[in-house]
Write a protein that holds these residues in place. Structure first.
Motif, mmCIF file in Angstrom:
data_model
loop_
_atom_site.group_PDB
_atom_site.id
_atom_site.type_symbol
_atom_site.label_atom_id
_atom_site.label_comp_id
_atom_site.label_asym_id
_atom_site.label_seq_id
_atom_site.Cartn_x
_atom_site.Cartn_y
_atom_site.Cartn_z
ATOM 1 N N ALA A 83 -29.736 84.445 3.205
ATOM 2 C CA ALA A 83 -30.825 83.656 2.806
ATOM 3 C C ALA A 83 -31.763 83.617 4.186
ATOM 4 O O ALA A 83 -31.453 83.736 5.152
ATOM 5 N N SER A 84 -32.997 83.516 3.728
ATOM 6 C CA SER A 84 -33.969 83.230 4.748
ATOM 7 C C SER A 84 -35.175 82.724 4.214
ATOM 8 O O SER A 84 -35.420 82.678 3.077
ATOM 9 N N GLY A 85 -35.883 81.929 5.024
ATOM 10 C CA GLY A 85 -36.997 80.855 4.326
ATOM 11 C C GLY A 85 -36.532 79.696 3.216
ATOM 12 O O GLY A 85 -35.174 79.492 3.530
ATOM 13 N N ARG A 86 -37.049 79.409 2.214
ATOM 14 C CA ARG A 86 -36.880 78.492 1.164
ATOM 15 C C ARG A 86 -35.926 78.808 0.212
ATOM 16 O O ARG A 86 -36.222 80.124 -0.168
ATOM 17 N N VAL A 87 -34.952 78.148 0.184
ATOM 18 C CA VAL A 87 -34.016 78.228 -0.923
ATOM 19 C C VAL A 87 -33.918 76.962 -1.662
ATOM 20 O O VAL A 87 -33.960 75.944 -1.225
ATOM 21 N N VAL A 88 -34.238 76.972 -3.199
ATOM 22 C CA VAL A 88 -34.358 75.924 -3.862
ATOM 23 C C VAL A 88 -33.282 75.716 -4.806
ATOM 24 O O VAL A 88 -33.034 76.741 -5.566
ATOM 25 N N LEU A 89 -32.420 74.920 -4.841
ATOM 26 C CA LEU A 89 -31.135 74.872 -5.712
ATOM 27 C C LEU A 89 -31.706 73.690 -7.155
ATOM 28 O O LEU A 89 -32.008 72.861 -7.081
ATOM 29 N N ASP A 90 -31.701 74.437 -8.116
ATOM 30 C CA ASP A 90 -32.209 73.680 -9.365
ATOM 31 C C ASP A 90 -31.162 73.027 -9.861
ATOM 32 O O ASP A 90 -30.352 73.741 -10.461
ATOM 33 N N LEU A 91 -31.321 71.804 -9.938
ATOM 34 C CA LEU A 91 -29.827 70.931 -10.814
ATOM 35 C C LEU A 91 -30.157 70.379 -12.119
ATOM 36 O O LEU A 91 -29.779 69.478 -12.566
ATOM 37 N N MET A 128 -25.973 73.015 2.919
ATOM 38 C CA MET A 128 -27.352 72.797 3.570
ATOM 39 C C MET A 128 -26.709 73.280 5.020
ATOM 40 O O MET A 128 -27.519 73.782 5.902
ATOM 41 N N LYS A 129 -25.654 72.661 5.681
ATOM 42 C CA LYS A 129 -25.255 72.974 6.926
ATOM 43 C C LYS A 129 -24.658 74.389 7.192
ATOM 44 O O LYS A 129 -24.858 74.768 8.341
ATOM 45 N N LEU A 130 -24.479 75.089 6.238
ATOM 46 C CA LEU A 130 -23.867 76.517 6.529
ATOM 47 C C LEU A 130 -25.361 77.406 6.076
ATOM 48 O O LEU A 130 -25.020 78.786 6.259
ATOM 49 N N LYS A 175 -34.052 77.190 4.589
ATOM 50 C CA LYS A 175 -34.177 75.647 4.233
ATOM 51 C C LYS A 175 -33.754 75.460 2.728
ATOM 52 O O LYS A 175 -34.176 76.234 1.793
ATOM 53 N N LEU A 176 -32.875 74.522 2.657
ATOM 54 C CA LEU A 176 -32.070 74.197 1.118
ATOM 55 C C LEU A 176 -32.927 73.185 0.579
ATOM 56 O O LEU A 176 -33.199 72.013 1.249
ATOM 57 N N GLU A 177 -33.601 73.244 -0.398
ATOM 58 C CA GLU A 177 -34.342 72.182 -1.064
ATOM 59 C C GLU A 177 -34.021 72.126 -2.516
ATOM 60 O O GLU A 177 -32.946 72.983 -2.933
ATOM 61 N N LEU A 178 -33.858 71.038 -3.364
ATOM 62 C CA LEU A 178 -33.295 70.605 -4.327
ATOM 63 C C LEU A 178 -34.864 70.440 -5.347
ATOM 64 O O LEU A 178 -35.647 70.072 -5.252
ATOM 65 N N ALA A 179 -34.354 70.589 -6.583
ATOM 66 C CA ALA A 179 -35.328 70.651 -7.704
ATOM 67 C C ALA A 179 -34.523 70.225 -8.962
ATOM 68 O O ALA A 179 -33.291 70.399 -9.374
ATOM 69 N N GLY A 180 -35.322 69.389 -9.803
ATOM 70 C CA GLY A 180 -34.853 69.308 -11.419
ATOM 71 C C GLY A 180 -33.653 68.156 -11.551
ATOM 72 O O GLY A 180 -32.930 68.422 -12.235
ATOM 73 N N LEU A 181 -33.595 67.245 -10.423
ATOM 74 C CA LEU A 181 -32.577 66.253 -10.649
ATOM 75 C C LEU A 181 -32.602 65.547 -11.963
ATOM 76 O O LEU A 181 -33.634 64.688 -12.215
ATOM 77 N N GLY A 219 -19.165 66.441 -4.920
ATOM 78 C CA GLY A 219 -19.920 67.218 -5.451
ATOM 79 C C GLY A 219 -21.142 67.342 -4.179
ATOM 80 O O GLY A 219 -21.876 68.213 -3.828
ATOM 81 N N LEU A 220 -21.485 65.857 -4.199
ATOM 82 C CA LEU A 220 -22.545 65.615 -3.027
ATOM 83 C C LEU A 220 -22.170 66.223 -1.530
ATOM 84 O O LEU A 220 -22.926 66.875 -1.056
ATOM 85 N N GLY A 221 -20.949 66.239 -1.375
ATOM 86 C CA GLY A 221 -20.587 66.649 0.120
ATOM 87 C C GLY A 221 -20.788 68.266 0.039
ATOM 88 O O GLY A 221 -20.894 68.859 1.167
ATOM 89 N N ALA A 222 -20.496 68.666 -1.131
ATOM 90 C CA ALA A 222 -20.506 70.274 -1.225
ATOM 91 C C ALA A 222 -21.786 70.678 -0.988
ATOM 92 O O ALA A 222 -22.176 71.736 -0.274
ATOM 93 N N ILE A 223 -22.881 70.000 -1.681
ATOM 94 C CA ILE A 223 -24.168 70.369 -1.248
ATOM 95 C C ILE A 223 -24.643 70.125 0.106
ATOM 96 O O ILE A 223 -25.219 71.162 0.681
#
Length: 111
Positions: free
Chosen positions: A40-48, A66-68, A74-80, A58-62
């Motif tokens: 990965a490089s740049g923005r990565v969006v995790l659509d949930l 992010m730390k990995l 950069k990890l971002e989130l969408a669709g919560l 699950g929160l800990g896994a996300i």
């Protein structure tokens, strides 16, 4: 744990194809995401948007994903969903992650 991945306006969009991220699947989720994030490089969006339930595992896994993230990614989130959004707000993780209403608003954003 299944994901759908596609490129959208210069970001990598990963949609989680599951209704739960909990203790039963957290390790599998983290391992699959680690494989997916290796280059990965740049923005990565995790659509949930399909995830209706997330527990502390699950929160800990996300957070672990992010730390990995490789340097420069950069990890971002969408669709919560409301219940998932509540978990992120209660744990104050909404101050750690950039959270978008949906994948379209994530692609329009230049976060």
């Amino acid at each position: 744990m299944n994901f759908t991945s596609r490129s959208l306006d210069g970001i990598e969009l990963i949609t989680v194809d599951a209704d739960r991220i909990d203790a039963a699947v957290a390790i599998q989720f983290k391992d699959r995401m680690r494989e997916h994030m290796a280059d990965a490089s740049g923005r990565v969006v995790l659509d949930l948007h399909r995830v209706d339930f997330i527990d502390s595992s699950g929160l800990g896994a996300i957070v672990a994903v992010m730390k990995l993230m490789p340097q420069g990614a950069k990890l971002e989130l969408a669709g919560l969903t409301p219940s998932v959004d509540k978990v992120f707000r209660m744990t104050r993780m909404d101050s750690i992650f950039t959270i978008h209403t949906d994948s379209e608003s994530a692609s329009a954003s230049h976060a």
